[in-house]
Design an enzyme around this catalytic site. Structure first.
Site, PDB file in Angstrom:
ATOM      1  N   ASN A  73      -9.325   2.122   8.266  1.00 37.23           N
ATOM      2  CA  ASN A  73     -10.614   2.231   8.960  1.00 37.23           C
ATOM      3  C   ASN A  73     -10.486   2.054  10.471  1.00 37.23           C
ATOM      4  O   ASN A  73     -11.475   2.131  11.191  1.00 37.23           O
ATOM      5  CB  ASN A  73     -11.634   1.242   8.377  1.00 37.23           C
ATOM      6  CG  ASN A  73     -11.196  -0.198   8.504  1.00 37.23           C
ATOM      7  OD1 ASN A  73     -10.023  -0.483   8.720  1.00 37.23           O
ATOM      8  ND2 ASN A  73     -12.136  -1.116   8.372  1.00 37.23           N
ATOM      9  N   ASN A 124     -12.884   6.691   5.453  1.00 38.96           N
ATOM     10  CA  ASN A 124     -12.975   5.769   6.591  1.00 38.96           C
ATOM     11  C   ASN A 124     -11.984   6.074   7.707  1.00 38.96           C
ATOM     12  O   ASN A 124     -12.258   5.803   8.875  1.00 38.96           O
ATOM     13  CB  ASN A 124     -12.815   4.323   6.120  1.00 38.96           C
ATOM     14  CG  ASN A 124     -14.030   3.856   5.351  1.00 38.96           C
ATOM     15  OD1 ASN A 124     -15.151   4.286   5.621  1.00 38.96           O
ATOM     16  ND2 ASN A 124     -13.825   2.995   4.369  1.00 38.96           N
ATOM     17  N   TYR A 183       0.810  -1.225   0.000  1.00 34.64           N
ATOM     18  CA  TYR A 183       0.000   0.000   0.000  1.00 34.64           C
ATOM     19  C   TYR A 183       0.842   1.274   0.000  1.00 34.64           C
ATOM     20  O   TYR A 183       0.309   2.368  -0.188  1.00 34.64           O
ATOM     21  CB  TYR A 183      -0.916   0.036   1.230  1.00 34.64           C
ATOM     22  CG  TYR A 183      -1.969  -1.037   1.229  1.00 34.64           C
ATOM     23  CD1 TYR A 183      -3.030  -0.992   0.329  1.00 34.64           C
ATOM     24  CD2 TYR A 183      -1.902  -2.104   2.124  1.00 34.64           C
ATOM     25  CE1 TYR A 183      -3.999  -1.987   0.321  1.00 34.64           C
ATOM     26  CE2 TYR A 183      -2.870  -3.101   2.122  1.00 34.64           C
ATOM     27  CZ  TYR A 183      -3.913  -3.037   1.218  1.00 34.64           C
ATOM     28  OH  TYR A 183      -4.871  -4.015   1.210  1.00 34.64           O
ATOM     29  N   PHE A 202      -5.031  -0.613   9.935  1.00 33.64           N
ATOM     30  CA  PHE A 202      -5.619  -0.311   8.630  1.00 33.64           C
ATOM     31  C   PHE A 202      -6.376   1.007   8.738  1.00 33.64           C
ATOM     32  O   PHE A 202      -6.739   1.457   9.825  1.00 33.64           O
ATOM     33  CB  PHE A 202      -6.494  -1.468   8.132  1.00 33.64           C
ATOM     34  CG  PHE A 202      -5.672  -2.516   7.440  1.00 33.64           C
ATOM     35  CD1 PHE A 202      -5.320  -2.368   6.098  1.00 33.64           C
ATOM     36  CD2 PHE A 202      -5.184  -3.605   8.139  1.00 33.64           C
ATOM     37  CE1 PHE A 202      -4.510  -3.297   5.464  1.00 33.64           C
ATOM     38  CE2 PHE A 202      -4.375  -4.546   7.519  1.00 33.64           C
ATOM     39  CZ  PHE A 202      -4.039  -4.392   6.174  1.00 33.64           C
ATOM     40  N   HIS A 239      -4.177   6.389  -1.271  1.00 32.36           N
ATOM     41  CA  HIS A 239      -4.771   6.455   0.070  1.00 32.36           C
ATOM     42  C   HIS A 239      -3.714   6.772   1.130  1.00 32.36           C
ATOM     43  O   HIS A 239      -4.059   7.145   2.247  1.00 32.36           O
ATOM     44  CB  HIS A 239      -5.452   5.121   0.385  1.00 32.36           C
ATOM     45  CG  HIS A 239      -6.789   5.244   1.052  1.00 32.36           C
ATOM     46  ND1 HIS A 239      -7.510   6.421   1.140  1.00 32.36           N
ATOM     47  CD2 HIS A 239      -7.559   4.311   1.684  1.00 32.36           C
ATOM     48  CE1 HIS A 239      -8.646   6.201   1.784  1.00 32.36           C
ATOM     49  NE2 HIS A 239      -8.697   4.929   2.129  1.00 32.36           N
TER      50      HIS A 239
END
EC number: 3.1.1.29
Length: 195
Positions: free
Chosen positions: A70, A116, A17, A68, A22
């Site tokens: 969220n 989120n 990631y 993560f 993001h």
């Protein structure tokens, strides 16, 4: 002078990631840590990578959660509680679909806009949305159904350069924010035009 005591960069953990849109918030915090030569170190009690800077004579903590996205609120709340930092003393840097690459904007409070990470932070701070945000533009795929794939995708080089330029300007404006105030930092950052 600003009262910011904690600067958070939102991200998903793991190498897969690291280069995705993001994670733009984490790119900002990484750049800030590099600029002040204070590398981030993993600190499990805060569920993230942390550092401590002297910004314009003020003690400021940096945090990139290793939860993560969220679950970002878990890390933010842990650090805020431990150091007795109030929501309005927190700046959260995050990716923003509603701004184009090359644009970054500061604001205080507001909703989560479907993000989120912001949603969880608001919840874990006792439903208090009154923290500062640095919104880093990543653009929008044009269709709501494509958003997840878009934010978890890597920007093409041309967009990455624009995002990096906006982040570099945001790092410069952080010094203005700490030395002077939010209005001066906003005026400069919001007037920025990428080359």
């Amino acid at each position: 002078m600003s009262s910011i005591k904690l600067i958070v960069g939102l991200a998903n953990p793991g190498a897969e990631y690291a280069a995705t849109r993001h994670n733009a918030g984490a790119w900002f915090v990484d750049r800030l840590a590099d600029a002040y030569r204070q590398p981030l170190k993993e600190e499990s009690k805060f569920f993230g990578y942390t550092s401590r800077l002297n910004l314009a004579g003020q003690d400021v903590r940096l945090l990139v959660p290793t939860t993560f996205m969220n679950l970002s609120g878990k890390a933010v709340a842990a650090m805020a509680t431990f150091y007795r930092i109030q929501p309005d003393e927190i700046l959260v840097a995050h990716d923003e679909l509603d701004l184009l690459p090359g644009i970054a904007k500061l604001k205080l409070g507001g909703g989560h806009g479907g993000h989120n990470g912001l949603k969880d932070i608001i919840s874990k701070l006792g439903n208090n949305p009154n923290f500062h945000r640095l919104r880093i533009g990543i653009g929008h795929p044009g269709d709501k159904s494509k958003v997840t794939g878009f934010v978890l995708g890597k920007p093409p080089t041309s967009e990455q350069t624009l995002i990096d330029d906006a982040i570099d300007e945001a790092v410069r404006c952080t010094e203005i924010l700490m030395k002077e105030d939010m209005i001066k930092a906003m005026n400069r950052l919001h007037a920025f035009k990428p080359a």
